[in-house]
Design a protein around this motif. Structure first.
Motif, PDB file in Angstrom:
ATOM      1  N   ASP A 238       0.829  -1.209   0.000  1.00  0.00           N
ATOM      2  CA  ASP A 238       0.000   0.000   0.000  1.00  0.00           C
ATOM      3  C   ASP A 238       0.861   1.257   0.000  1.00  0.00           C
ATOM      4  O   ASP A 238       0.574   2.214  -0.724  1.00  0.00           O
ATOM      5  N   ASP A 239       1.922   1.264   0.819  1.00  0.00           N
ATOM      6  CA  ASP A 239       2.829   2.420   0.849  1.00  0.00           C
ATOM      7  C   ASP A 239       3.488   2.626  -0.506  1.00  0.00           C
ATOM      8  O   ASP A 239       3.610   3.759  -0.989  1.00  0.00           O
TER       9      ASP A 239
ATOM     10  N   ASP B 164       0.863   3.944  -2.954  1.00  0.00           N
ATOM     11  CA  ASP B 164       0.561   5.351  -2.640  1.00  0.00           C
ATOM     12  C   ASP B 164       1.663   6.277  -3.155  1.00  0.00           C
ATOM     13  O   ASP B 164       1.383   7.337  -3.725  1.00  0.00           O
ATOM     14  N   ALA B 165       2.908   5.870  -2.968  1.00  0.00           N
ATOM     15  CA  ALA B 165       4.037   6.674  -3.461  1.00  0.00           C
ATOM     16  C   ALA B 165       3.996   6.780  -4.969  1.00  0.00           C
ATOM     17  O   ALA B 165       4.226   7.848  -5.542  1.00  0.00           O
TER      18      ALA B 165
ATOM     19  N   LEU C 139       1.298   6.459  -6.948  1.00  0.00           N
ATOM     20  CA  LEU C 139       0.131   7.250  -7.370  1.00  0.00           C
ATOM     21  C   LEU C 139       0.320   8.742  -7.090  1.00  0.00           C
ATOM     22  O   LEU C 139      -0.259   9.576  -7.793  1.00  0.00           O
ATOM     23  N   SER C 140       1.136   9.086  -6.108  1.00  0.00           N
ATOM     24  CA  SER C 140       1.362  10.502  -5.827  1.00  0.00           C
ATOM     25  C   SER C 140       2.238  11.162  -6.891  1.00  0.00           C
ATOM     26  O   SER C 140       2.280  12.376  -6.982  1.00  0.00           O
ATOM     27  N   THR C 141       2.919  10.348  -7.709  1.00  0.00           N
ATOM     28  CA  THR C 141       3.760  10.906  -8.766  1.00  0.00           C
ATOM     29  C   THR C 141       3.038  10.989 -10.089  1.00  0.00           C
ATOM     30  O   THR C 141       3.545  11.572 -11.029  1.00  0.00           O
TER      31      THR C 141
END
Length: 102
Positions: A92-93, A96-97, A99-101
């Protein structure tokens, strides 16, 4: 093709990859995907990187993707999986990293 249909195709491909990985890897390795305190040894991580992509290539039929794109997609997926298993992080981490880019 609409972006909704593309998203549906992406989710279906992700589900198929997930099913194949879950059916082949022991629960002890899969546990490391969601628990940062569970880490696989470097030698296991390297073996997963070397062996998981060719195994998945042979198991997955994705006739709408050229072979080189299919391989690259699987390399990216396997890299995320192995990082989650081998480092103090979770899948998940990692996602998330990513998708944030985007």
């Amino acid at each position: 093709m609409s972006s909704d249909r593309e998203a549906d195709i992406f989710l279906k491909v992700a589900r198929v990859i997930d099913e194949k990985v879950e059916s082949r890897l022991p629960d002890e390795l899969l546990a490391g995907l969601n628990a940062p305190e569970i880490r696989v040894a470097d030698i296991v991580a390297q073996a997963l990187r070397e062996n998981l992509v060719p195994m998945l290539e042979g198991m997955l039929t994705l006739p709408f993707l050229p072979a080189d794109i299919k391989r690259r997609l699987l390399e990216v997926v396997v890299d995320y999986l192995v990082r989650a298993m081998a480092e103090n992080t979770t899948l998940d981490d990692e996602l998330d990293a990513f998708l944030s880019t985007v």
